[in-house]
Structures are given as C-alpha cells and as structure tokens.
Write an enzyme that holds these catalytic residues in place. Sequence first.
Site, PDB file in Angstrom:
ATOM      1  N   THR A  90      21.345  19.124   5.398  1.00  0.00           N
ATOM      2  CA  THR A  90      21.071  17.776   4.876  1.00  0.00           C
ATOM      3  C   THR A  90      21.853  17.651   3.567  1.00  0.00           C
ATOM      4  OG1 THR A  90      19.080  18.665   3.803  1.00  0.00           O
ATOM      5  CG2 THR A  90      18.763  17.543   5.891  1.00  0.00           C
ATOM      6  N   THR A 125      15.334  20.985   4.060  1.00  0.00           N
ATOM      7  CA  THR A 125      14.797  20.228   2.919  1.00  0.00           C
ATOM      8  C   THR A 125      15.182  18.764   3.094  1.00  0.00           C
ATOM      9  OG1 THR A 125      14.964  22.128   1.507  1.00  0.00           O
ATOM     10  CG2 THR A 125      14.837  20.009   0.413  1.00  0.00           C
ATOM     11  N   GLU A 150      10.802  25.595   4.148  1.00  0.00           N
ATOM     12  CA  GLU A 150      11.109  27.015   3.897  1.00  0.00           C
ATOM     13  C   GLU A 150      11.166  27.277   2.402  1.00  0.00           C
ATOM     14  OE1 GLU A 150      14.123  28.050   2.473  1.00  0.00           O
ATOM     15  OE2 GLU A 150      15.108  26.100   2.424  1.00  0.00           O
ATOM     16  N   PHE A 151      10.848  28.516   2.036  1.00  0.00           N
ATOM     17  CA  PHE A 151      10.915  28.929   0.629  1.00  0.00           C
ATOM     18  C   PHE A 151      11.713  30.233   0.529  1.00  0.00           C
ATOM     19  CE2 PHE A 151       6.920  26.620   1.319  1.00  0.00           C
ATOM     20  CZ  PHE A 151       7.037  25.600   0.388  1.00  0.00           C
ATOM     21  N   ARG A 153      14.632  32.781  -0.459  1.00  0.00           N
ATOM     22  CA  ARG A 153      15.686  33.028  -1.448  1.00  0.00           C
ATOM     23  C   ARG A 153      16.825  33.768  -0.773  1.00  0.00           C
ATOM     24  NH1 ARG A 153      12.199  36.543  -5.287  1.00  0.00           N
ATOM     25  NH2 ARG A 153      11.369  36.944  -3.206  1.00  0.00           N
ATOM     26  N   PHE A 248      10.682  34.850 -12.940  1.00  0.00           N
ATOM     27  CA  PHE A 248      11.607  33.747 -13.214  1.00  0.00           C
ATOM     28  C   PHE A 248      11.691  33.423 -14.698  1.00  0.00           C
ATOM     29  CE2 PHE A 248      13.826  30.970 -10.176  1.00  0.00           C
ATOM     30  CZ  PHE A 248      13.776  31.820  -9.091  1.00  0.00           C
ATOM     31  N   GLY A 252      20.092  33.307 -18.077  1.00  0.00           N
ATOM     32  CA  GLY A 252      21.357  33.586 -17.399  1.00  0.00           C
ATOM     33  C   GLY A 252      22.379  32.557 -17.850  1.00  0.00           C
ATOM     34  N   CYS A 259      20.107  25.335  -3.504  1.00  0.00           N
ATOM     35  CA  CYS A 259      18.827  24.605  -3.508  1.00  0.00           C
ATOM     36  C   CYS A 259      18.489  23.908  -4.827  1.00  0.00           C
ATOM     37  CB  CYS A 259      17.686  25.560  -3.154  1.00  0.00           C
ATOM     38  SG  CYS A 259      17.742  26.106  -1.458  1.00  0.00           S
ATOM     39  N   LYS A 262      20.573  20.801  -5.774  1.00  0.00           N
ATOM     40  CA  LYS A 262      20.396  19.743  -4.765  1.00  0.00           C
ATOM     41  C   LYS A 262      18.963  19.187  -4.789  1.00  0.00           C
ATOM     42  CE  LYS A 262      20.324  19.364   0.232  1.00  0.00           C
ATOM     43  NZ  LYS A 262      20.116  20.142   1.443  1.00  0.00           N
TER      44      LYS A 262
HETATM   45  C1  UDX Z   1      15.720  29.128  -4.299  1.00  0.00           C
HETATM   46  C2  UDX Z   1      14.190  29.264  -4.236  1.00  0.00           C
HETATM   47  O1  UDX Z   1      13.788  30.408  -5.004  1.00  0.00           O
HETATM   48  C3  UDX Z   1      13.731  29.367  -2.811  1.00  0.00           C
HETATM   49  O2  UDX Z   1      12.319  29.430  -2.766  1.00  0.00           O
HETATM   50  C4  UDX Z   1      14.229  28.099  -2.092  1.00  0.00           C
HETATM   51  O3  UDX Z   1      13.761  27.972  -0.810  1.00  0.00           O
HETATM   52  C5  UDX Z   1      15.745  28.038  -2.147  1.00  0.00           C
HETATM   53  O4  UDX Z   1      16.126  28.010  -3.536  1.00  0.00           O
HETATM   54  P1  UDX Z   1      17.841  30.713  -4.116  1.00  0.00           P
HETATM   55  O5  UDX Z   1      18.643  29.478  -4.376  1.00  0.00           O
HETATM   56  O6  UDX Z   1      18.261  31.630  -3.019  1.00  0.00           O
HETATM   57  O7  UDX Z   1      16.308  30.321  -3.811  1.00  0.00           O
HETATM   58  O8  UDX Z   1      17.861  31.565  -5.461  1.00  0.00           O
HETATM   59  P2  UDX Z   1      16.843  31.994  -6.614  1.00  0.00           P
HETATM   60  O9  UDX Z   1      16.621  33.455  -6.533  1.00  0.00           O
HETATM   61  O10 UDX Z   1      15.656  31.135  -6.659  1.00  0.00           O
HETATM   62  O11 UDX Z   1      17.770  31.718  -7.904  1.00  0.00           O
HETATM   63  C6  UDX Z   1      18.222  30.395  -8.199  1.00  0.00           C
HETATM   64  C7  UDX Z   1      19.056  30.414  -9.469  1.00  0.00           C
HETATM   65  O12 UDX Z   1      18.262  30.770 -10.592  1.00  0.00           O
HETATM   66  C8  UDX Z   1      20.204  31.407  -9.453  1.00  0.00           C
HETATM   67  O13 UDX Z   1      21.326  30.834 -10.067  1.00  0.00           O
HETATM   68  C9  UDX Z   1      19.676  32.585 -10.263  1.00  0.00           C
HETATM   69  O14 UDX Z   1      20.672  33.356 -10.862  1.00  0.00           O
HETATM   70  C10 UDX Z   1      18.852  31.848 -11.302  1.00  0.00           C
HETATM   71  N1  UDX Z   1      17.788  32.687 -11.883  1.00  0.00           N
HETATM   72  C11 UDX Z   1      16.744  33.099 -11.113  1.00  0.00           C
HETATM   73  C12 UDX Z   1      17.843  33.025 -13.232  1.00  0.00           C
HETATM   74  O15 UDX Z   1      18.798  32.662 -13.944  1.00  0.00           O
HETATM   75  N2  UDX Z   1      16.836  33.773 -13.766  1.00  0.00           N
HETATM   76  C13 UDX Z   1      15.754  34.185 -13.037  1.00  0.00           C
HETATM   77  O16 UDX Z   1      14.856  34.833 -13.629  1.00  0.00           O
HETATM   78  C14 UDX Z   1      15.704  33.842 -11.673  1.00  0.00           C
END
Ligand code: UDX
Length: 430
Positions: A90, A125, A150-151, A153, A248, A252, A259, A262
């Site tokens: 999507t 989504t 879905e959730f 990562r 979290f 960074g 995700c 978007k």
């Molecule tokens: C995310 C959601 O966590 C997941 O539940 C959803 O369904 C899809 O989007 P994802 O995009 O795979 O998953 O990555 P995620 O591990 O959540 O990290 C997202 C961003 O946050 C990354 O750029 C990551 O580097 C950053 N991040 C994450 C941080 O900078 N610090 C953290 O402590 C955690």
Amino acid sequence: MNHQPPDVAVIGTGYVGLTTAVCLAHLGRNVVAVDIDEDKIGRLRLGEVPILEQGLDELLTEGLQNGRLRFSTSYQHAAEAPTVVLCLPTPSQSDGGLDLSYLEQAATKLSQILQTGAVVAIKSTVPIGTNQKLSKWLAREDVQVVSNPEFLREGTALSDFLYPDRIVIGAQQASAATQIADLYVGIDGPIQLTDPTSAEVIKYASNTFLAAKLSFVNELSRLCDHLGGNIEAVTEGLGSDHRIGSAFLTPGPGWGGSCFPKDTLGLAHVARMAGLKLPVVEAARTSNEIHQQYVIAEIGRIVQRPLEQARVGVWGATFKAGTDDTRDSPALEIMAELNRLGASVTVYDPAARPAEIPAETAGDPYTVCMGADLLVVLTEWPEFATVDLAKVAGTMREPLLYDTRYVIDNAKAAKAGIALVQPGRMPSTS
Ligand code: UDX
C-alpha cells in the site's frame, strides 16, 4: 505435492506476506501463497529467499519439504481457501495518503471466485476505514472482512510473528474473528478481539507512538550534547519508570525504515482529511527531520577541515542492522546531503545493495577509512564492534570517529588512538 485444499491463502509475498506464509505453515496450517510475480514465485518454489531475514530460509525449506507451503501465481488457488490474508503493498502517495489499488484489484478478482462464507483478513497497513472499502470492493454479503494488522520488525520478523506481544483481530462477526484466531493456534500470545476500525487505529497508534518515543530520545541526546549529562544515564533513569519502559530508548541518526515514516505520515494524513490536528504526530516527524540535519551539522563540526575538502568514511547504510533494507534509511539521507555539501563519501555496509546507496561503496570496513578525515557509524551492525581499530586508525588521515549508534567501545577506541564522539556523551580524550 500436497493436494489437500489450503486452510489459508496469503496474497502477496513481500516482507509481511512471506513471513506470514512460512510461519502459518510452521504452525501446521496448509498454506498457499500467491503473487503475480512469476519470477519470484519460481524462486520461492526452489527455496530461494529474496530478502535478508533471520530464519526465513529454514522455515521456507521446512514448509516446502513437508508440503504445507505452496506457491502459486493464480488467484483461483487462493479462492480454494476459506481464509484469505491480504499482504499486498500500500505505497505512500505524495500527500501522505496510501495507494490502495493493489488491494482493490485483488478484491475485484477475489469477488468472483471466493468460497461462500470466506473470511478475508487485511494484514497490510491501511488507512483507517479501509475495511469498509474492501467490503464494498468485494461486494459479497456472505464474505466477512477482518482487520488483522502485523507488528513485525525487520530482522526479527519470524520471532515477532511466533512470539507476539499481542494478536489484534478486528471483526464485526464473532465467527469471522474465530476463523482468523484459529490461524494462530499454537502461538502462546494474547489475542485482542475488537472492531475492524479500532484494529486499524491500533496499528497506526503503535508505530506512531514508537516513532514519537524515538524522536524524544533523540531530542534528549541533542540536549545532553549542549548542556552536558550522559544520555545513557538519562535513558536508564527514564526507562526504569515502568510506565515509560526501557525499550526503544537508544538514540540514533534518526528513525527510518518501511513503516515509521510511512505510518506517521499516513496517520497525519487521515487526521487532516477528517479536519483534525494531531500535533504530536506532526512533531514526531518534524523532530526526526531536525535530528538528521543535526547529525549532518555535527559531522561538519567534528571533521577538522571544510566539508568540500573532507573524506568521510561511513559504516552502515541500512535503516537498522539485521536487514538489507535501505528504504527511508537516515543513513542514505545523511550520505546524500554530505555529498551535496561537497564531501567525498565512501561507505561499507555488510548487506545493503550498492545500487541503492548514493555514495561510493567498498567491500570491507577498512577501505572506507583510507585517507579519511572522519569515520561515521550510521547503522548498528554488531560486526563494527569487532573491527581492528588500530588498523583503522593507521589508515585514516585524522583518527576521528563519530558513532551515532553506540557500537564502538570507548576504551578500545582510546587504546587505538581514535577520538570517539557519540551523541549525548562527553567526547573521549585519546
Ligand atoms: C517497525 C515496528 O517496530 C514494527 O512493529 C512494525 O510492524 C513495522 O515497523 P521496523 O521498521 O522493522 O519495525 O524497525 P524497528 O526495529 O521498529 O526500527 C525502526 C527505526 O527506529 C529504525 O530506523 C531503527 O534504527 C530506529 N530505532 C529503533 C532507534 O533508533 N532506536 C531504538 O532504540 C529502536
């Protein structure tokens, strides 16, 4: 070949669809996964995994060998299943809305051929209210539409699927909810039953909350840079409050991926369309942009010569470790901007495809350091922690390292004679 009719059809074999299909087969369901991409389906039938995702190849092989997982390019095969899970893309549009044409096309095809009483679950989504649109497109009174977000990562998608914090099922009818819940038999996780619209909101709310949490923690690291204090101590104290939680909270170079950008944009868009202002959502996005600009400015400040004359080595291009995905990766933004500012940038990433990187690439972490005025770490690949820093220091013009991901050990850097800067921490003295 298994000739039993499938229990479930998964439409779309992208990240979410493929993970869903292999995991459901692992749980004992008979799965047919459908995609219109013949080449991809051909490769999947041979057990070839198109993406980097831990454990995916093993479960794909398992499903193919025990016959519980089949692949097809035909929607007719999907319609043999009483349950159909839509995992279609999507994509974002320029205004933040989502392009639902793949879902609409699938619904139009399925409408003609679905079994009586079939249940169609949306896992993609989607904007809030899409479940009603899908019902209209299907135009089948006997078919129920369920929202089952879905959730997952990237990098831990399989364990997120098999050991979830929760499974959200949004359905109008209890029988449809039960049919979707039955897919997950074998998973030890709480199931939340709700209405379809609430389920759609939960998906957006979760990702936006996490993105806002990260924007805030990145703001705190900027604050510590300017006013002193150690961000690690700050997040430890912050995260010990059980209402906040310690997950979290690692700063960074900004958040990215397929995700968060978007979904925050999507939520802001649906709110705007409804005439509502959601300033927290908007601010999470603005803060992330400001943070990336801040990282670029920090690079300009740390490097000991004008950027137009500087060689910058970079470790990491993917939006996080454990994936080959560079979609909306802050690393790419930062590299592209450094290039625009006249710096000469060379990058090493163990998984990213060079064609997707807006800078010169190298095949190992040392080459990018040769003659560099600064080395910048933008992705937290664990292998960066074990690189020989003395060797790195030996090849750099200036032994300076800006580690936005906290993967480099302070003492090791000091021993190698490298001046290490990490956001929100006082710089080390070598
Ligand atoms: C995310 C959601 O966590 C997941 O539940 C959803 O369904 C899809 O989007 P994802 O995009 O795979 O998953 O990555 P995620 O591990 O959540 O990290 C997202 C961003 O946050 C990354 O750029 C990551 O580097 C950053 N991040 C994450 C941080 O900078 N610090 C953290 O402590 C955690």
